[in-house]
Design an enzyme around this catalytic site. Structure first.
Site, PDB file in Angstrom:
ATOM      1  N   ARG A  23      65.853  34.842  76.669  1.00 32.08           N
ATOM      2  CA  ARG A  23      67.150  35.290  77.184  1.00 32.08           C
ATOM      3  C   ARG A  23      66.921  35.980  78.519  1.00 32.08           C
ATOM      4  O   ARG A  23      66.815  37.208  78.592  1.00 32.08           O
ATOM      5  CB  ARG A  23      67.812  36.220  76.167  1.00 32.08           C
ATOM      6  CG  ARG A  23      68.378  35.447  74.963  1.00 32.08           C
ATOM      7  CD  ARG A  23      68.664  36.350  73.807  1.00 32.08           C
ATOM      8  NE  ARG A  23      67.425  37.001  73.363  1.00 32.08           N
ATOM      9  CZ  ARG A  23      67.356  37.929  72.432  1.00 32.08           C
ATOM     10  NH1 ARG A  23      68.444  38.344  71.827  1.00 32.08           N
ATOM     11  NH2 ARG A  23      66.185  38.446  72.097  1.00 32.08           N
TER      12      ARG A  23
ATOM     13  N   ASP B 219      67.189  37.703  82.094  1.00 30.16           N
ATOM     14  CA  ASP B 219      68.113  38.698  82.666  1.00 30.16           C
ATOM     15  C   ASP B 219      68.911  38.117  83.829  1.00 30.16           C
ATOM     16  O   ASP B 219      68.532  37.099  84.404  1.00 30.16           O
ATOM     17  CB  ASP B 219      67.313  39.882  83.247  1.00 30.16           C
ATOM     18  CG  ASP B 219      66.732  40.769  82.174  1.00 30.16           C
ATOM     19  OD1 ASP B 219      67.346  40.913  81.097  1.00 30.16           O
ATOM     20  OD2 ASP B 219      65.639  41.326  82.413  1.00 30.16           O
TER      21      ASP B 219
ATOM     22  N   TYR C 230      55.545  32.939  82.866  1.00 29.99           N
ATOM     23  CA  TYR C 230      56.427  33.422  83.937  1.00 29.99           C
ATOM     24  C   TYR C 230      55.623  33.590  85.227  1.00 29.99           C
ATOM     25  O   TYR C 230      54.418  33.823  85.198  1.00 29.99           O
ATOM     26  CB  TYR C 230      56.996  34.795  83.586  1.00 29.99           C
ATOM     27  CG  TYR C 230      58.093  34.792  82.543  1.00 29.99           C
ATOM     28  CD1 TYR C 230      59.427  34.800  82.924  1.00 29.99           C
ATOM     29  CD2 TYR C 230      57.787  34.807  81.184  1.00 29.99           C
ATOM     30  CE1 TYR C 230      60.435  34.827  81.979  1.00 29.99           C
ATOM     31  CE2 TYR C 230      58.799  34.828  80.223  1.00 29.99           C
ATOM     32  CZ  TYR C 230      60.123  34.841  80.631  1.00 29.99           C
ATOM     33  OH  TYR C 230      61.117  34.865  79.705  1.00 29.99           O
TER      34      TYR C 230
ATOM     35  N   ARG D 298      58.608  42.717  84.299  1.00 28.51           N
ATOM     36  CA  ARG D 298      59.081  43.473  85.464  1.00 28.51           C
ATOM     37  C   ARG D 298      58.529  44.903  85.456  1.00 28.51           C
ATOM     38  O   ARG D 298      58.239  45.466  86.526  1.00 28.51           O
ATOM     39  CB  ARG D 298      60.606  43.466  85.512  1.00 28.51           C
ATOM     40  CG  ARG D 298      61.150  42.053  85.803  1.00 28.51           C
ATOM     41  CD  ARG D 298      62.637  41.942  85.533  1.00 28.51           C
ATOM     42  NE  ARG D 298      63.380  42.911  86.313  1.00 28.51           N
ATOM     43  CZ  ARG D 298      64.666  43.217  86.098  1.00 28.51           C
ATOM     44  NH1 ARG D 298      65.331  42.624  85.091  1.00 28.51           N
ATOM     45  NH2 ARG D 298      65.271  44.094  86.843  1.00 28.51           N
TER      46      ARG D 298
END
Lengths: 253, 253
Positions: free
Chosen positions: B51, B53, B112, B199
């Site tokens: 999911r 951001d 990622y 992050r």
């Protein structure tokens, strides 16, 4: 009056191209109007290494600019990046240009990259940066065909009708076609290029990539010197001006 | 009712994130509304592997969707790419999902990429795709620090306050920091991540890159399990969801 050299990055999307035109905003206008703010409001005339078409991007365009004021190159770079906002034009490096240097005529090598997204699905992340070609391309055949175009030739068959160069003689030093996953990337290097030369070369190589034409065909087109024989002019938005090299390189900051 | 697997590419810029929300357009809504057009107007419920951001991009998000109609995966992909227009969401691959498959819970690995543009000049070409950090970063020190975080740990110090996972235990398989010219690129791989984990890791590694903190510090933050100790949450728009792997991979078309 000091002469400055600038390395520029820009997104060609919102512009009519490098050169000033009546019909819309150019990169040149954005740069010159930003420079005017550091030049007592006087618009300085800039010259670029390559007059990129509307939509063509740059990672390493080089331009020159004469200002009335003596500014350290670092400060000029920072000030221009302040005043070019909010446009997607950024001064990556700046230098005091060497004696007698000219951004366009002193250039000894120019490099470009052309990106084809070769898959069924339309681009989501790279829209406006790639040419979307759905039919499978044989990149190896395109590369083989490209090798037949290297060297010094009359490139009349691959120049635009509007091309203003006196001679169509150019020396193509590098034309590589490589597949990277779903992308077919074409890299081109020469001392200088004719108007639309790379986009016409790409549009012609793609015919070989589809298997519609043989590997020898782009060379036959070259030898014909007839620009009605070449393939389509590939879209501008997939082309990026990568670098310029000079005999005497400015001391970039 | 056939279950389909979809690999999605999207530009996170215009969306509130993957998940449906009251306050704006989500990737999920775009996908489900496109699918409804192939499903007699009935909105199917989709589930995604991650999911993402608001602002986070995807090259290889995977989602599942159950439709009332049996469609060859190639046709479903083409039809969805027609109906998701003009949004920057593209179905790159589609498949009939294997028996018992679930896009989220069957995933065994997720990857990622985080891109930092580390130079003085603001981004022109990659605006909205990179975190612009002007102060020089020591990528080698960041990489060394990252290696101390690999393996199975309680990542409480690096999770968002809003994180809904029951346990903060995660196994980080890869966290690499490499300099590529003006860019510092961080690659992260794990079976699964906590909310904001990458992050927060990037925001912490950057402190090491600046030389403000030593190479051992991110590990000490980890061991503290105290999320007030970590660095800032790095901006979303520089993060891209690259891939998902499954024990039983769908037969992608």
């Amino acid at each position: 009056m000091p002469l400055y050299a600038l390395t520029l990055e820009y997104d060609g999307g919102p512009f009519v191209g490098w050169q000033r035109q009546e019909n819309g905003l150019s990169v040149q206008q954005v740069l010159e109007e930003a420079a005017a703010k550091l030049n007592d409001g006087v618009l300085p005339a800039s010259i670029a290494a390559g007059r990129t078409d509307a939509g063509v991007h740059a990672e390493g365009q080089v331009a020159q600019l004469t200002l009335a004021r003596d500014l350290p190159p670092e400060r000029l770079r920072e000030a221009l990046n302040f005043h070019t906002r909010p446009y997607p034009v950024s001064v990556v490096r700046a230098a005091l240009a060497p004696e007698g240097w000219n951004a366009r005529f002193a250039a000894v090598q120019r490099g470009y990259r052309y990106r084809i997204l070769n898959r069924r699905a339309r681009p989501a992340l790279d829209a406006g940066r790639v040419w979307h070609v759905q039919h499978p391309l044989d990149a190896a055949a395109m590369h083989a065909a490209a090798q037949g175009l290297l060297g010094k030739h009359d490139f009349s068959a691959y120049r635009a009708a509007a091309c203003q160069a006196k001679s169509a003689l150019r020396t193509l030093d590098r034309l590589e076609v490589a597949r990277l996953g779903d992308e077919v990337v074409i890299t081109a290097e020469a001392r200088s290029f004719l108007h639309h030369q790379i986009r016409n070369l790409v549009g012609t190589l793609v015919e070989v990539g589809f298997g519609r034409r043989g590997v020898e065909w782009p060379r036959r087109v070259l030898d014909s010197r007839d620009r009605t024989k070449a393939g389509q002019t590939a879209p501008a938005e997939a082309l990026t001006f990568l670098f310029v090299r000079y005999e005497v390189e400015p001391e970039w900051r």
